[in-house]
Motif scaffolding. Structure first.
Motif, PDB file in Angstrom:
ATOM      1  N   LYS A  14       1.008  -1.189   0.015  1.00 13.97           N
ATOM      2  CA  LYS A  14       0.060   0.147  -0.007  1.00 13.97           C
ATOM      3  C   LYS A  14       0.999   1.105   0.230  1.00 13.97           C
ATOM      4  O   LYS A  14       0.543   2.200  -0.797  1.00 13.97           O
ATOM      5  CB  LYS A  14      -0.928  -0.021   1.259  1.00 13.97           C
ATOM      6  N   SER A  15       1.996   1.312   0.749  1.00 12.02           N
ATOM      7  CA  SER A  15       3.008   2.343   0.847  1.00 12.02           C
ATOM      8  C   SER A  15       3.622   2.674  -0.448  1.00 12.02           C
ATOM      9  O   SER A  15       3.751   3.965  -0.860  1.00 12.02           O
ATOM     10  CB  SER A  15       3.892   2.133   1.932  1.00 12.02           C
ATOM     11  N   ARG A  16       3.836   1.635  -1.144  1.00 14.22           N
ATOM     12  CA  ARG A  16       4.536   1.819  -2.564  1.00 14.22           C
ATOM     13  C   ARG A  16       3.573   2.338  -3.699  1.00 14.22           C
ATOM     14  O   ARG A  16       3.911   3.010  -4.177  1.00 14.22           O
ATOM     15  CB  ARG A  16       5.060   0.304  -3.095  1.00 14.22           C
ATOM     16  N   LYS A  17       2.543   1.785  -3.386  1.00 17.82           N
ATOM     17  CA  LYS A  17       1.292   2.450  -4.385  1.00 17.82           C
ATOM     18  C   LYS A  17       0.964   3.941  -4.039  1.00 17.82           C
ATOM     19  O   LYS A  17       0.646   4.604  -4.964  1.00 17.82           O
ATOM     20  CB  LYS A  17      -0.141   1.741  -4.123  1.00 17.82           C
ATOM     21  N   ARG A  18       1.132   4.160  -2.831  1.00 22.77           N
ATOM     22  CA  ARG A  18       0.644   5.526  -2.662  1.00 22.77           C
ATOM     23  C   ARG A  18       1.885   6.512  -3.060  1.00 22.77           C
ATOM     24  O   ARG A  18       1.609   7.856  -3.263  1.00 22.77           O
ATOM     25  CB  ARG A  18       0.657   5.939  -1.150  1.00 22.77           C
ATOM     26  N   LYS A  19       3.096   6.035  -3.048  1.00 21.84           N
ATOM     27  CA  LYS A  19       4.238   6.861  -3.433  1.00 21.84           C
ATOM     28  C   LYS A  19       4.098   7.174  -4.931  1.00 21.84           C
ATOM     29  O   LYS A  19       4.854   8.340  -5.210  1.00 21.84           O
ATOM     30  CB  LYS A  19       5.474   6.255  -3.106  1.00 21.84           C
ATOM     31  N   GLU A  20       3.632   6.298  -5.790  1.00 22.95           N
ATOM     32  CA  GLU A  20       3.529   6.716  -7.089  1.00 22.95           C
ATOM     33  C   GLU A  20       2.652   7.732  -7.654  1.00 22.95           C
ATOM     34  O   GLU A  20       2.702   8.314  -8.677  1.00 22.95           O
ATOM     35  CB  GLU A  20       3.323   5.332  -7.814  1.00 22.95           C
ATOM     36  N   HIS A  21       1.734   8.083  -6.535  1.00 24.36           N
ATOM     37  CA  HIS A  21       0.740   8.981  -6.996  1.00 24.36           C
ATOM     38  C   HIS A  21       1.226  10.447  -7.008  1.00 24.36           C
ATOM     39  O   HIS A  21       2.097  10.762  -6.379  1.00 24.36           O
ATOM     40  CB  HIS A  21      -0.462   8.884  -6.129  1.00 24.36           C
ATOM     41  N   TYR A  22       0.787  11.144  -8.185  1.00 17.19           N
ATOM     42  CA  TYR A  22       1.260  12.673  -8.035  1.00 17.19           C
ATOM     43  C   TYR A  22       0.019  13.386  -7.233  1.00 17.19           C
ATOM     44  O   TYR A  22      -0.990  13.530  -7.513  1.00 17.19           O
ATOM     45  CB  TYR A  22       0.922  13.169  -9.564  1.00 17.19           C
ATOM     46  N   THR A  23       0.725  13.908  -6.054  1.00 17.83           N
ATOM     47  CA  THR A  23      -0.286  14.605  -5.038  1.00 17.83           C
ATOM     48  C   THR A  23      -0.356  15.946  -5.331  1.00 17.83           C
ATOM     49  O   THR A  23       0.129  16.837  -6.334  1.00 17.83           O
ATOM     50  CB  THR A  23       0.271  14.284  -3.777  1.00 17.83           C
ATOM     51  N   LYS A  24      -1.307  16.557  -4.747  1.00 18.26           N
ATOM     52  CA  LYS A  24      -1.615  18.175  -4.906  1.00 18.26           C
ATOM     53  C   LYS A  24      -0.350  18.985  -4.198  1.00 18.26           C
ATOM     54  O   LYS A  24      -0.163  20.091  -4.914  1.00 18.26           O
ATOM     55  CB  LYS A  24      -2.821  18.396  -3.809  1.00 18.26           C
ATOM     56  N   ASP A  26       2.734  17.807  -4.643  1.00 17.68           N
ATOM     57  CA  ASP A  26       3.700  17.957  -5.846  1.00 17.68           C
ATOM     58  C   ASP A  26       3.336  18.871  -6.894  1.00 17.68           C
ATOM     59  O   ASP A  26       3.942  19.815  -7.503  1.00 17.68           O
ATOM     60  CB  ASP A  26       3.629  16.601  -6.460  1.00 17.68           C
TER      61      ASP A  26
END
Length: 61
Positions: A14-24, A26
């Motif tokens: 789950k933590s690896r999946k979250r790190k790939e997202h482009y957040t607000k 960023d």
């Protein structure tokens, strides 16, 4: 031990999946880095154009 391993494995996935997202956050940082470039580029473009034009006129004279 087996349950513990499954929980740990699911958490790391789950933590690896979250790190790939482009957040607000960023997006905000990217915008803050692009604002100076967008503001300065036209000024720099005009400056270099006028400088080149001025050198061309001086060479002709």
């Amino acid at each position: 031990m087996n349950d513990w391993w499954r929980k740990k494995k699911s958490k790391t996935r789950k933590s690896r999946k979250r790190k790939e997202h482009y957040t607000k956050g960023d997006l905000l940082i990217d915008i803050l880095f692009w604002i100076p470039e967008v503001l300065i580029f036209p000024i720099r473009l005009i400056f270099w154009s006028l400088r080149g034009l001025w050198r061309w006129v001086i060479d002709i004279i």
